[in-house]
Design an enzyme around this catalytic site. Sequence first.
Site, PDB file in Angstrom:
ATOM      1  N   HIS A   1     -56.771  77.652 -23.807  1.00  0.00           N
ATOM      2  CA  HIS A   1     -55.890  78.428 -22.923  1.00  0.00           C
ATOM      3  C   HIS A   1     -55.714  79.853 -23.457  1.00  0.00           C
ATOM      4  CE1 HIS A   1     -53.825  74.338 -21.944  1.00  0.00           C
ATOM      5  NE2 HIS A   1     -54.465  74.717 -20.846  1.00  0.00           N
TER       6      HIS A   1
ATOM      7  N   LYS B   1     -40.792  64.815 -13.408  1.00  0.00           N
ATOM      8  CA  LYS B   1     -41.780  64.227 -14.316  1.00  0.00           C
ATOM      9  C   LYS B   1     -41.699  64.918 -15.666  1.00  0.00           C
ATOM     10  CE  LYS B   1     -46.407  64.116 -13.928  1.00  0.00           C
ATOM     11  NZ  LYS B   1     -47.673  64.385 -13.216  1.00  0.00           N
TER      12      LYS B   1
ATOM     13  N   ARG C   1     -64.547  74.858 -18.340  1.00  0.00           N
ATOM     14  CA  ARG C   1     -65.245  74.325 -19.519  1.00  0.00           C
ATOM     15  C   ARG C   1     -66.585  73.722 -19.150  1.00  0.00           C
ATOM     16  NH1 ARG C   1     -60.102  70.838 -20.976  1.00  0.00           N
ATOM     17  NH2 ARG C   1     -60.373  70.713 -18.732  1.00  0.00           N
TER      18      ARG C   1
ATOM     19  N   SER D   1     -55.369  69.603 -23.242  1.00  0.00           N
ATOM     20  CA  SER D   1     -54.027  69.249 -23.723  1.00  0.00           C
ATOM     21  C   SER D   1     -53.935  67.744 -23.943  1.00  0.00           C
ATOM     22  CB  SER D   1     -52.969  69.688 -22.710  1.00  0.00           C
ATOM     23  OG  SER D   1     -52.994  71.082 -22.555  1.00  0.00           O
TER      24      SER D   1
END
Length: 159
Positions: A18, A42, A92, A129
């Site tokens: 990032h 959430k 990516r 992540s």
Amino acid sequence: MTRRCLCPGSFDPVTNGHVDIVERAAELYDEVIVAVLHNPAKRGAFALAERLELLAEATAHLDNVAIEEFSGQLLVDVCKQVRAQAIVKGLRSGTDFAYELPMARMNRHLTGVETVFLPGDPRFEHVSSSLVKEVAGLGGDVSALVPAPVWERLRRFGA
Ligand code: PNS
């Protein structure tokens, strides 16, 4: 006219992949808004306040980058709100491209906002992540793949 772009994501947590994209966006645009989009219903692995703090630390060396949080909004409305002309995202792999392309087309359909894709640096091709949380949670060393404060947090508390 100020050229302003938006780098959106969950950043749960921010990784070096990032940071690389934000640094490169900061070279291309006058201003970069890093938009942390979250769903209040959430809870992520990292609390929202922590995600914002870790992002601020990771981008403190970039004086044209601001971190902002948004929830319950379309990305295109966030772009209008902050007057960003483009969304910048890193790719990516071809899998990322396949996932991102319909969203880029939908966003352009909705308001005309453009999405600019930057090729991810191969050093971070395997970095996400979710993977860094999983690996660190089971005792693996991902210190080279995340900013130092993120590693400190992952190492001490797991994820
Ligand atoms: O880091 P992530 O989880 O891959 O980020 C995904 C994110 C937040 C950029 C994406 O889910 C998004 O744009 N959400 C905002 C809601 C929206 O506009 N959805 C329609 C997309 S076409």
